[in-house]
Design an enzyme around this catalytic site. Structure first.
Site, PDB file in Angstrom:
ATOM      1  N   VAL A  57       0.831  -1.071  -0.006  1.00  0.00           N
ATOM      2  CA  VAL A  57       0.149  -0.042  -0.212  1.00  0.00           C
ATOM      3  C   VAL A  57       1.017   1.268  -0.090  1.00  0.00           C
ATOM      4  CG1 VAL A  57      -1.792   1.333   1.247  1.00  0.00           C
ATOM      5  CG2 VAL A  57      -1.929  -1.213   1.164  1.00  0.00           C
ATOM      6  N   CYS A  58       1.923   1.393   0.783  1.00  0.00           N
ATOM      7  CA  CYS A  58       2.760   2.390   0.895  1.00  0.00           C
ATOM      8  C   CYS A  58       3.528   2.794  -0.396  1.00  0.00           C
ATOM      9  CB  CYS A  58       3.898   2.362   2.071  1.00  0.00           C
ATOM     10  SG  CYS A  58       3.183   2.216   3.694  1.00  0.00           S
ATOM     11  N   SER A  59       3.823   1.566  -1.081  1.00  0.00           N
ATOM     12  CA  SER A  59       4.529   1.893  -2.374  1.00  0.00           C
ATOM     13  C   SER A  59       3.476   2.105  -3.282  1.00  0.00           C
ATOM     14  CB  SER A  59       4.859   0.282  -2.993  1.00  0.00           C
ATOM     15  OG  SER A  59       5.973  -0.246  -2.203  1.00  0.00           O
ATOM     16  N   MET A  62       2.860   6.184  -2.347  1.00  0.00           N
ATOM     17  CA  MET A  62       4.057   7.116  -2.868  1.00  0.00           C
ATOM     18  C   MET A  62       4.022   7.330  -4.467  1.00  0.00           C
ATOM     19  SD  MET A  62       5.122   8.336  -0.057  1.00  0.00           S
ATOM     20  CE  MET A  62       3.638   8.009   0.934  1.00  0.00           C
TER      21      MET A  62
END
Length: 171
Positions: A57-59, A62
């Site tokens: 999710v963070c990938s 960002m």
């Protein structure tokens, strides 16, 4: 003169609200460079706190911000990702994802800046997925806490920047 908010500690799950002066900080962006929030006064700033480099999710999150960087730049806004990961992890993650904005390391003391914004999860030991839009004077104009497993995207940020731009025109 604005009140000093360096001592402000929001409760668990409580982000600093709109109208609050953003607590200043200085965090590393590379092994030998630091970014100070104070130095960015005069332009809108987007703070994107996130749990961890390399998570799916963070990938994605960002990556979305990287794709809409030109939209942020239309508002003269600077975006910075912030997590408790170390600077070397950030460097590898940023290089791998070809990110064109700084990732700041809130590593030591662990989560100190995240805590000051109400964006730290004690149980997990990482930053929450929290967004802030600051005006050119360093005042929080919008904040949003997203569920950890959900990419909040950029629509809320862009709407806040748009409102901020319209307010400046009417003043």
């Amino acid at each position: 003169m604005r009140p000093d908010t360096s001592h402000v500690r929001p409760g668990p799950g409580q982000l600093l609200p709109a109208g609050t002066p953003a607590p200043d900080f200085e965090l590393p962006s590379t092994p030998d460079q630091k970014v100070s929030l104070r130095e960015l006064r005069g332009r809108p700033v987007i703070l994107a706190f996130y749990p961890a480099d390399w998570s799916p999710v963070c990938s994605d999150q960002m990556g979305v911000y990287n794709e809409v960087l030109a939209e942020f730049e239309k508002y003269n806004a600077e975006i910075m990702g912030i997590s408790v990961d170390g600077i070397w992890s950030h460097s590898a993650f940023s290089r791998d994802r070809k990110l064109h904005f700084p990732l700041l390391s809130d590593f030591e003391p662990k989560g100190e800046v995240s805590r000051r914004y109400g964006a730290y999860m004690d149980r997990e030991g990482e930053s929450a997925r929290a967004l802030f839009v600051l005006d050119q004077d360093g005042i929080i104009q919008w904040s949003y806490l997203s569920p950890t497993g959900i990419n909040p995207g950029a629509n809320g940020i862009l709407a806040a920047l748009d409102r901020l731009g319209k307010e400046r025109v009417t003043k």
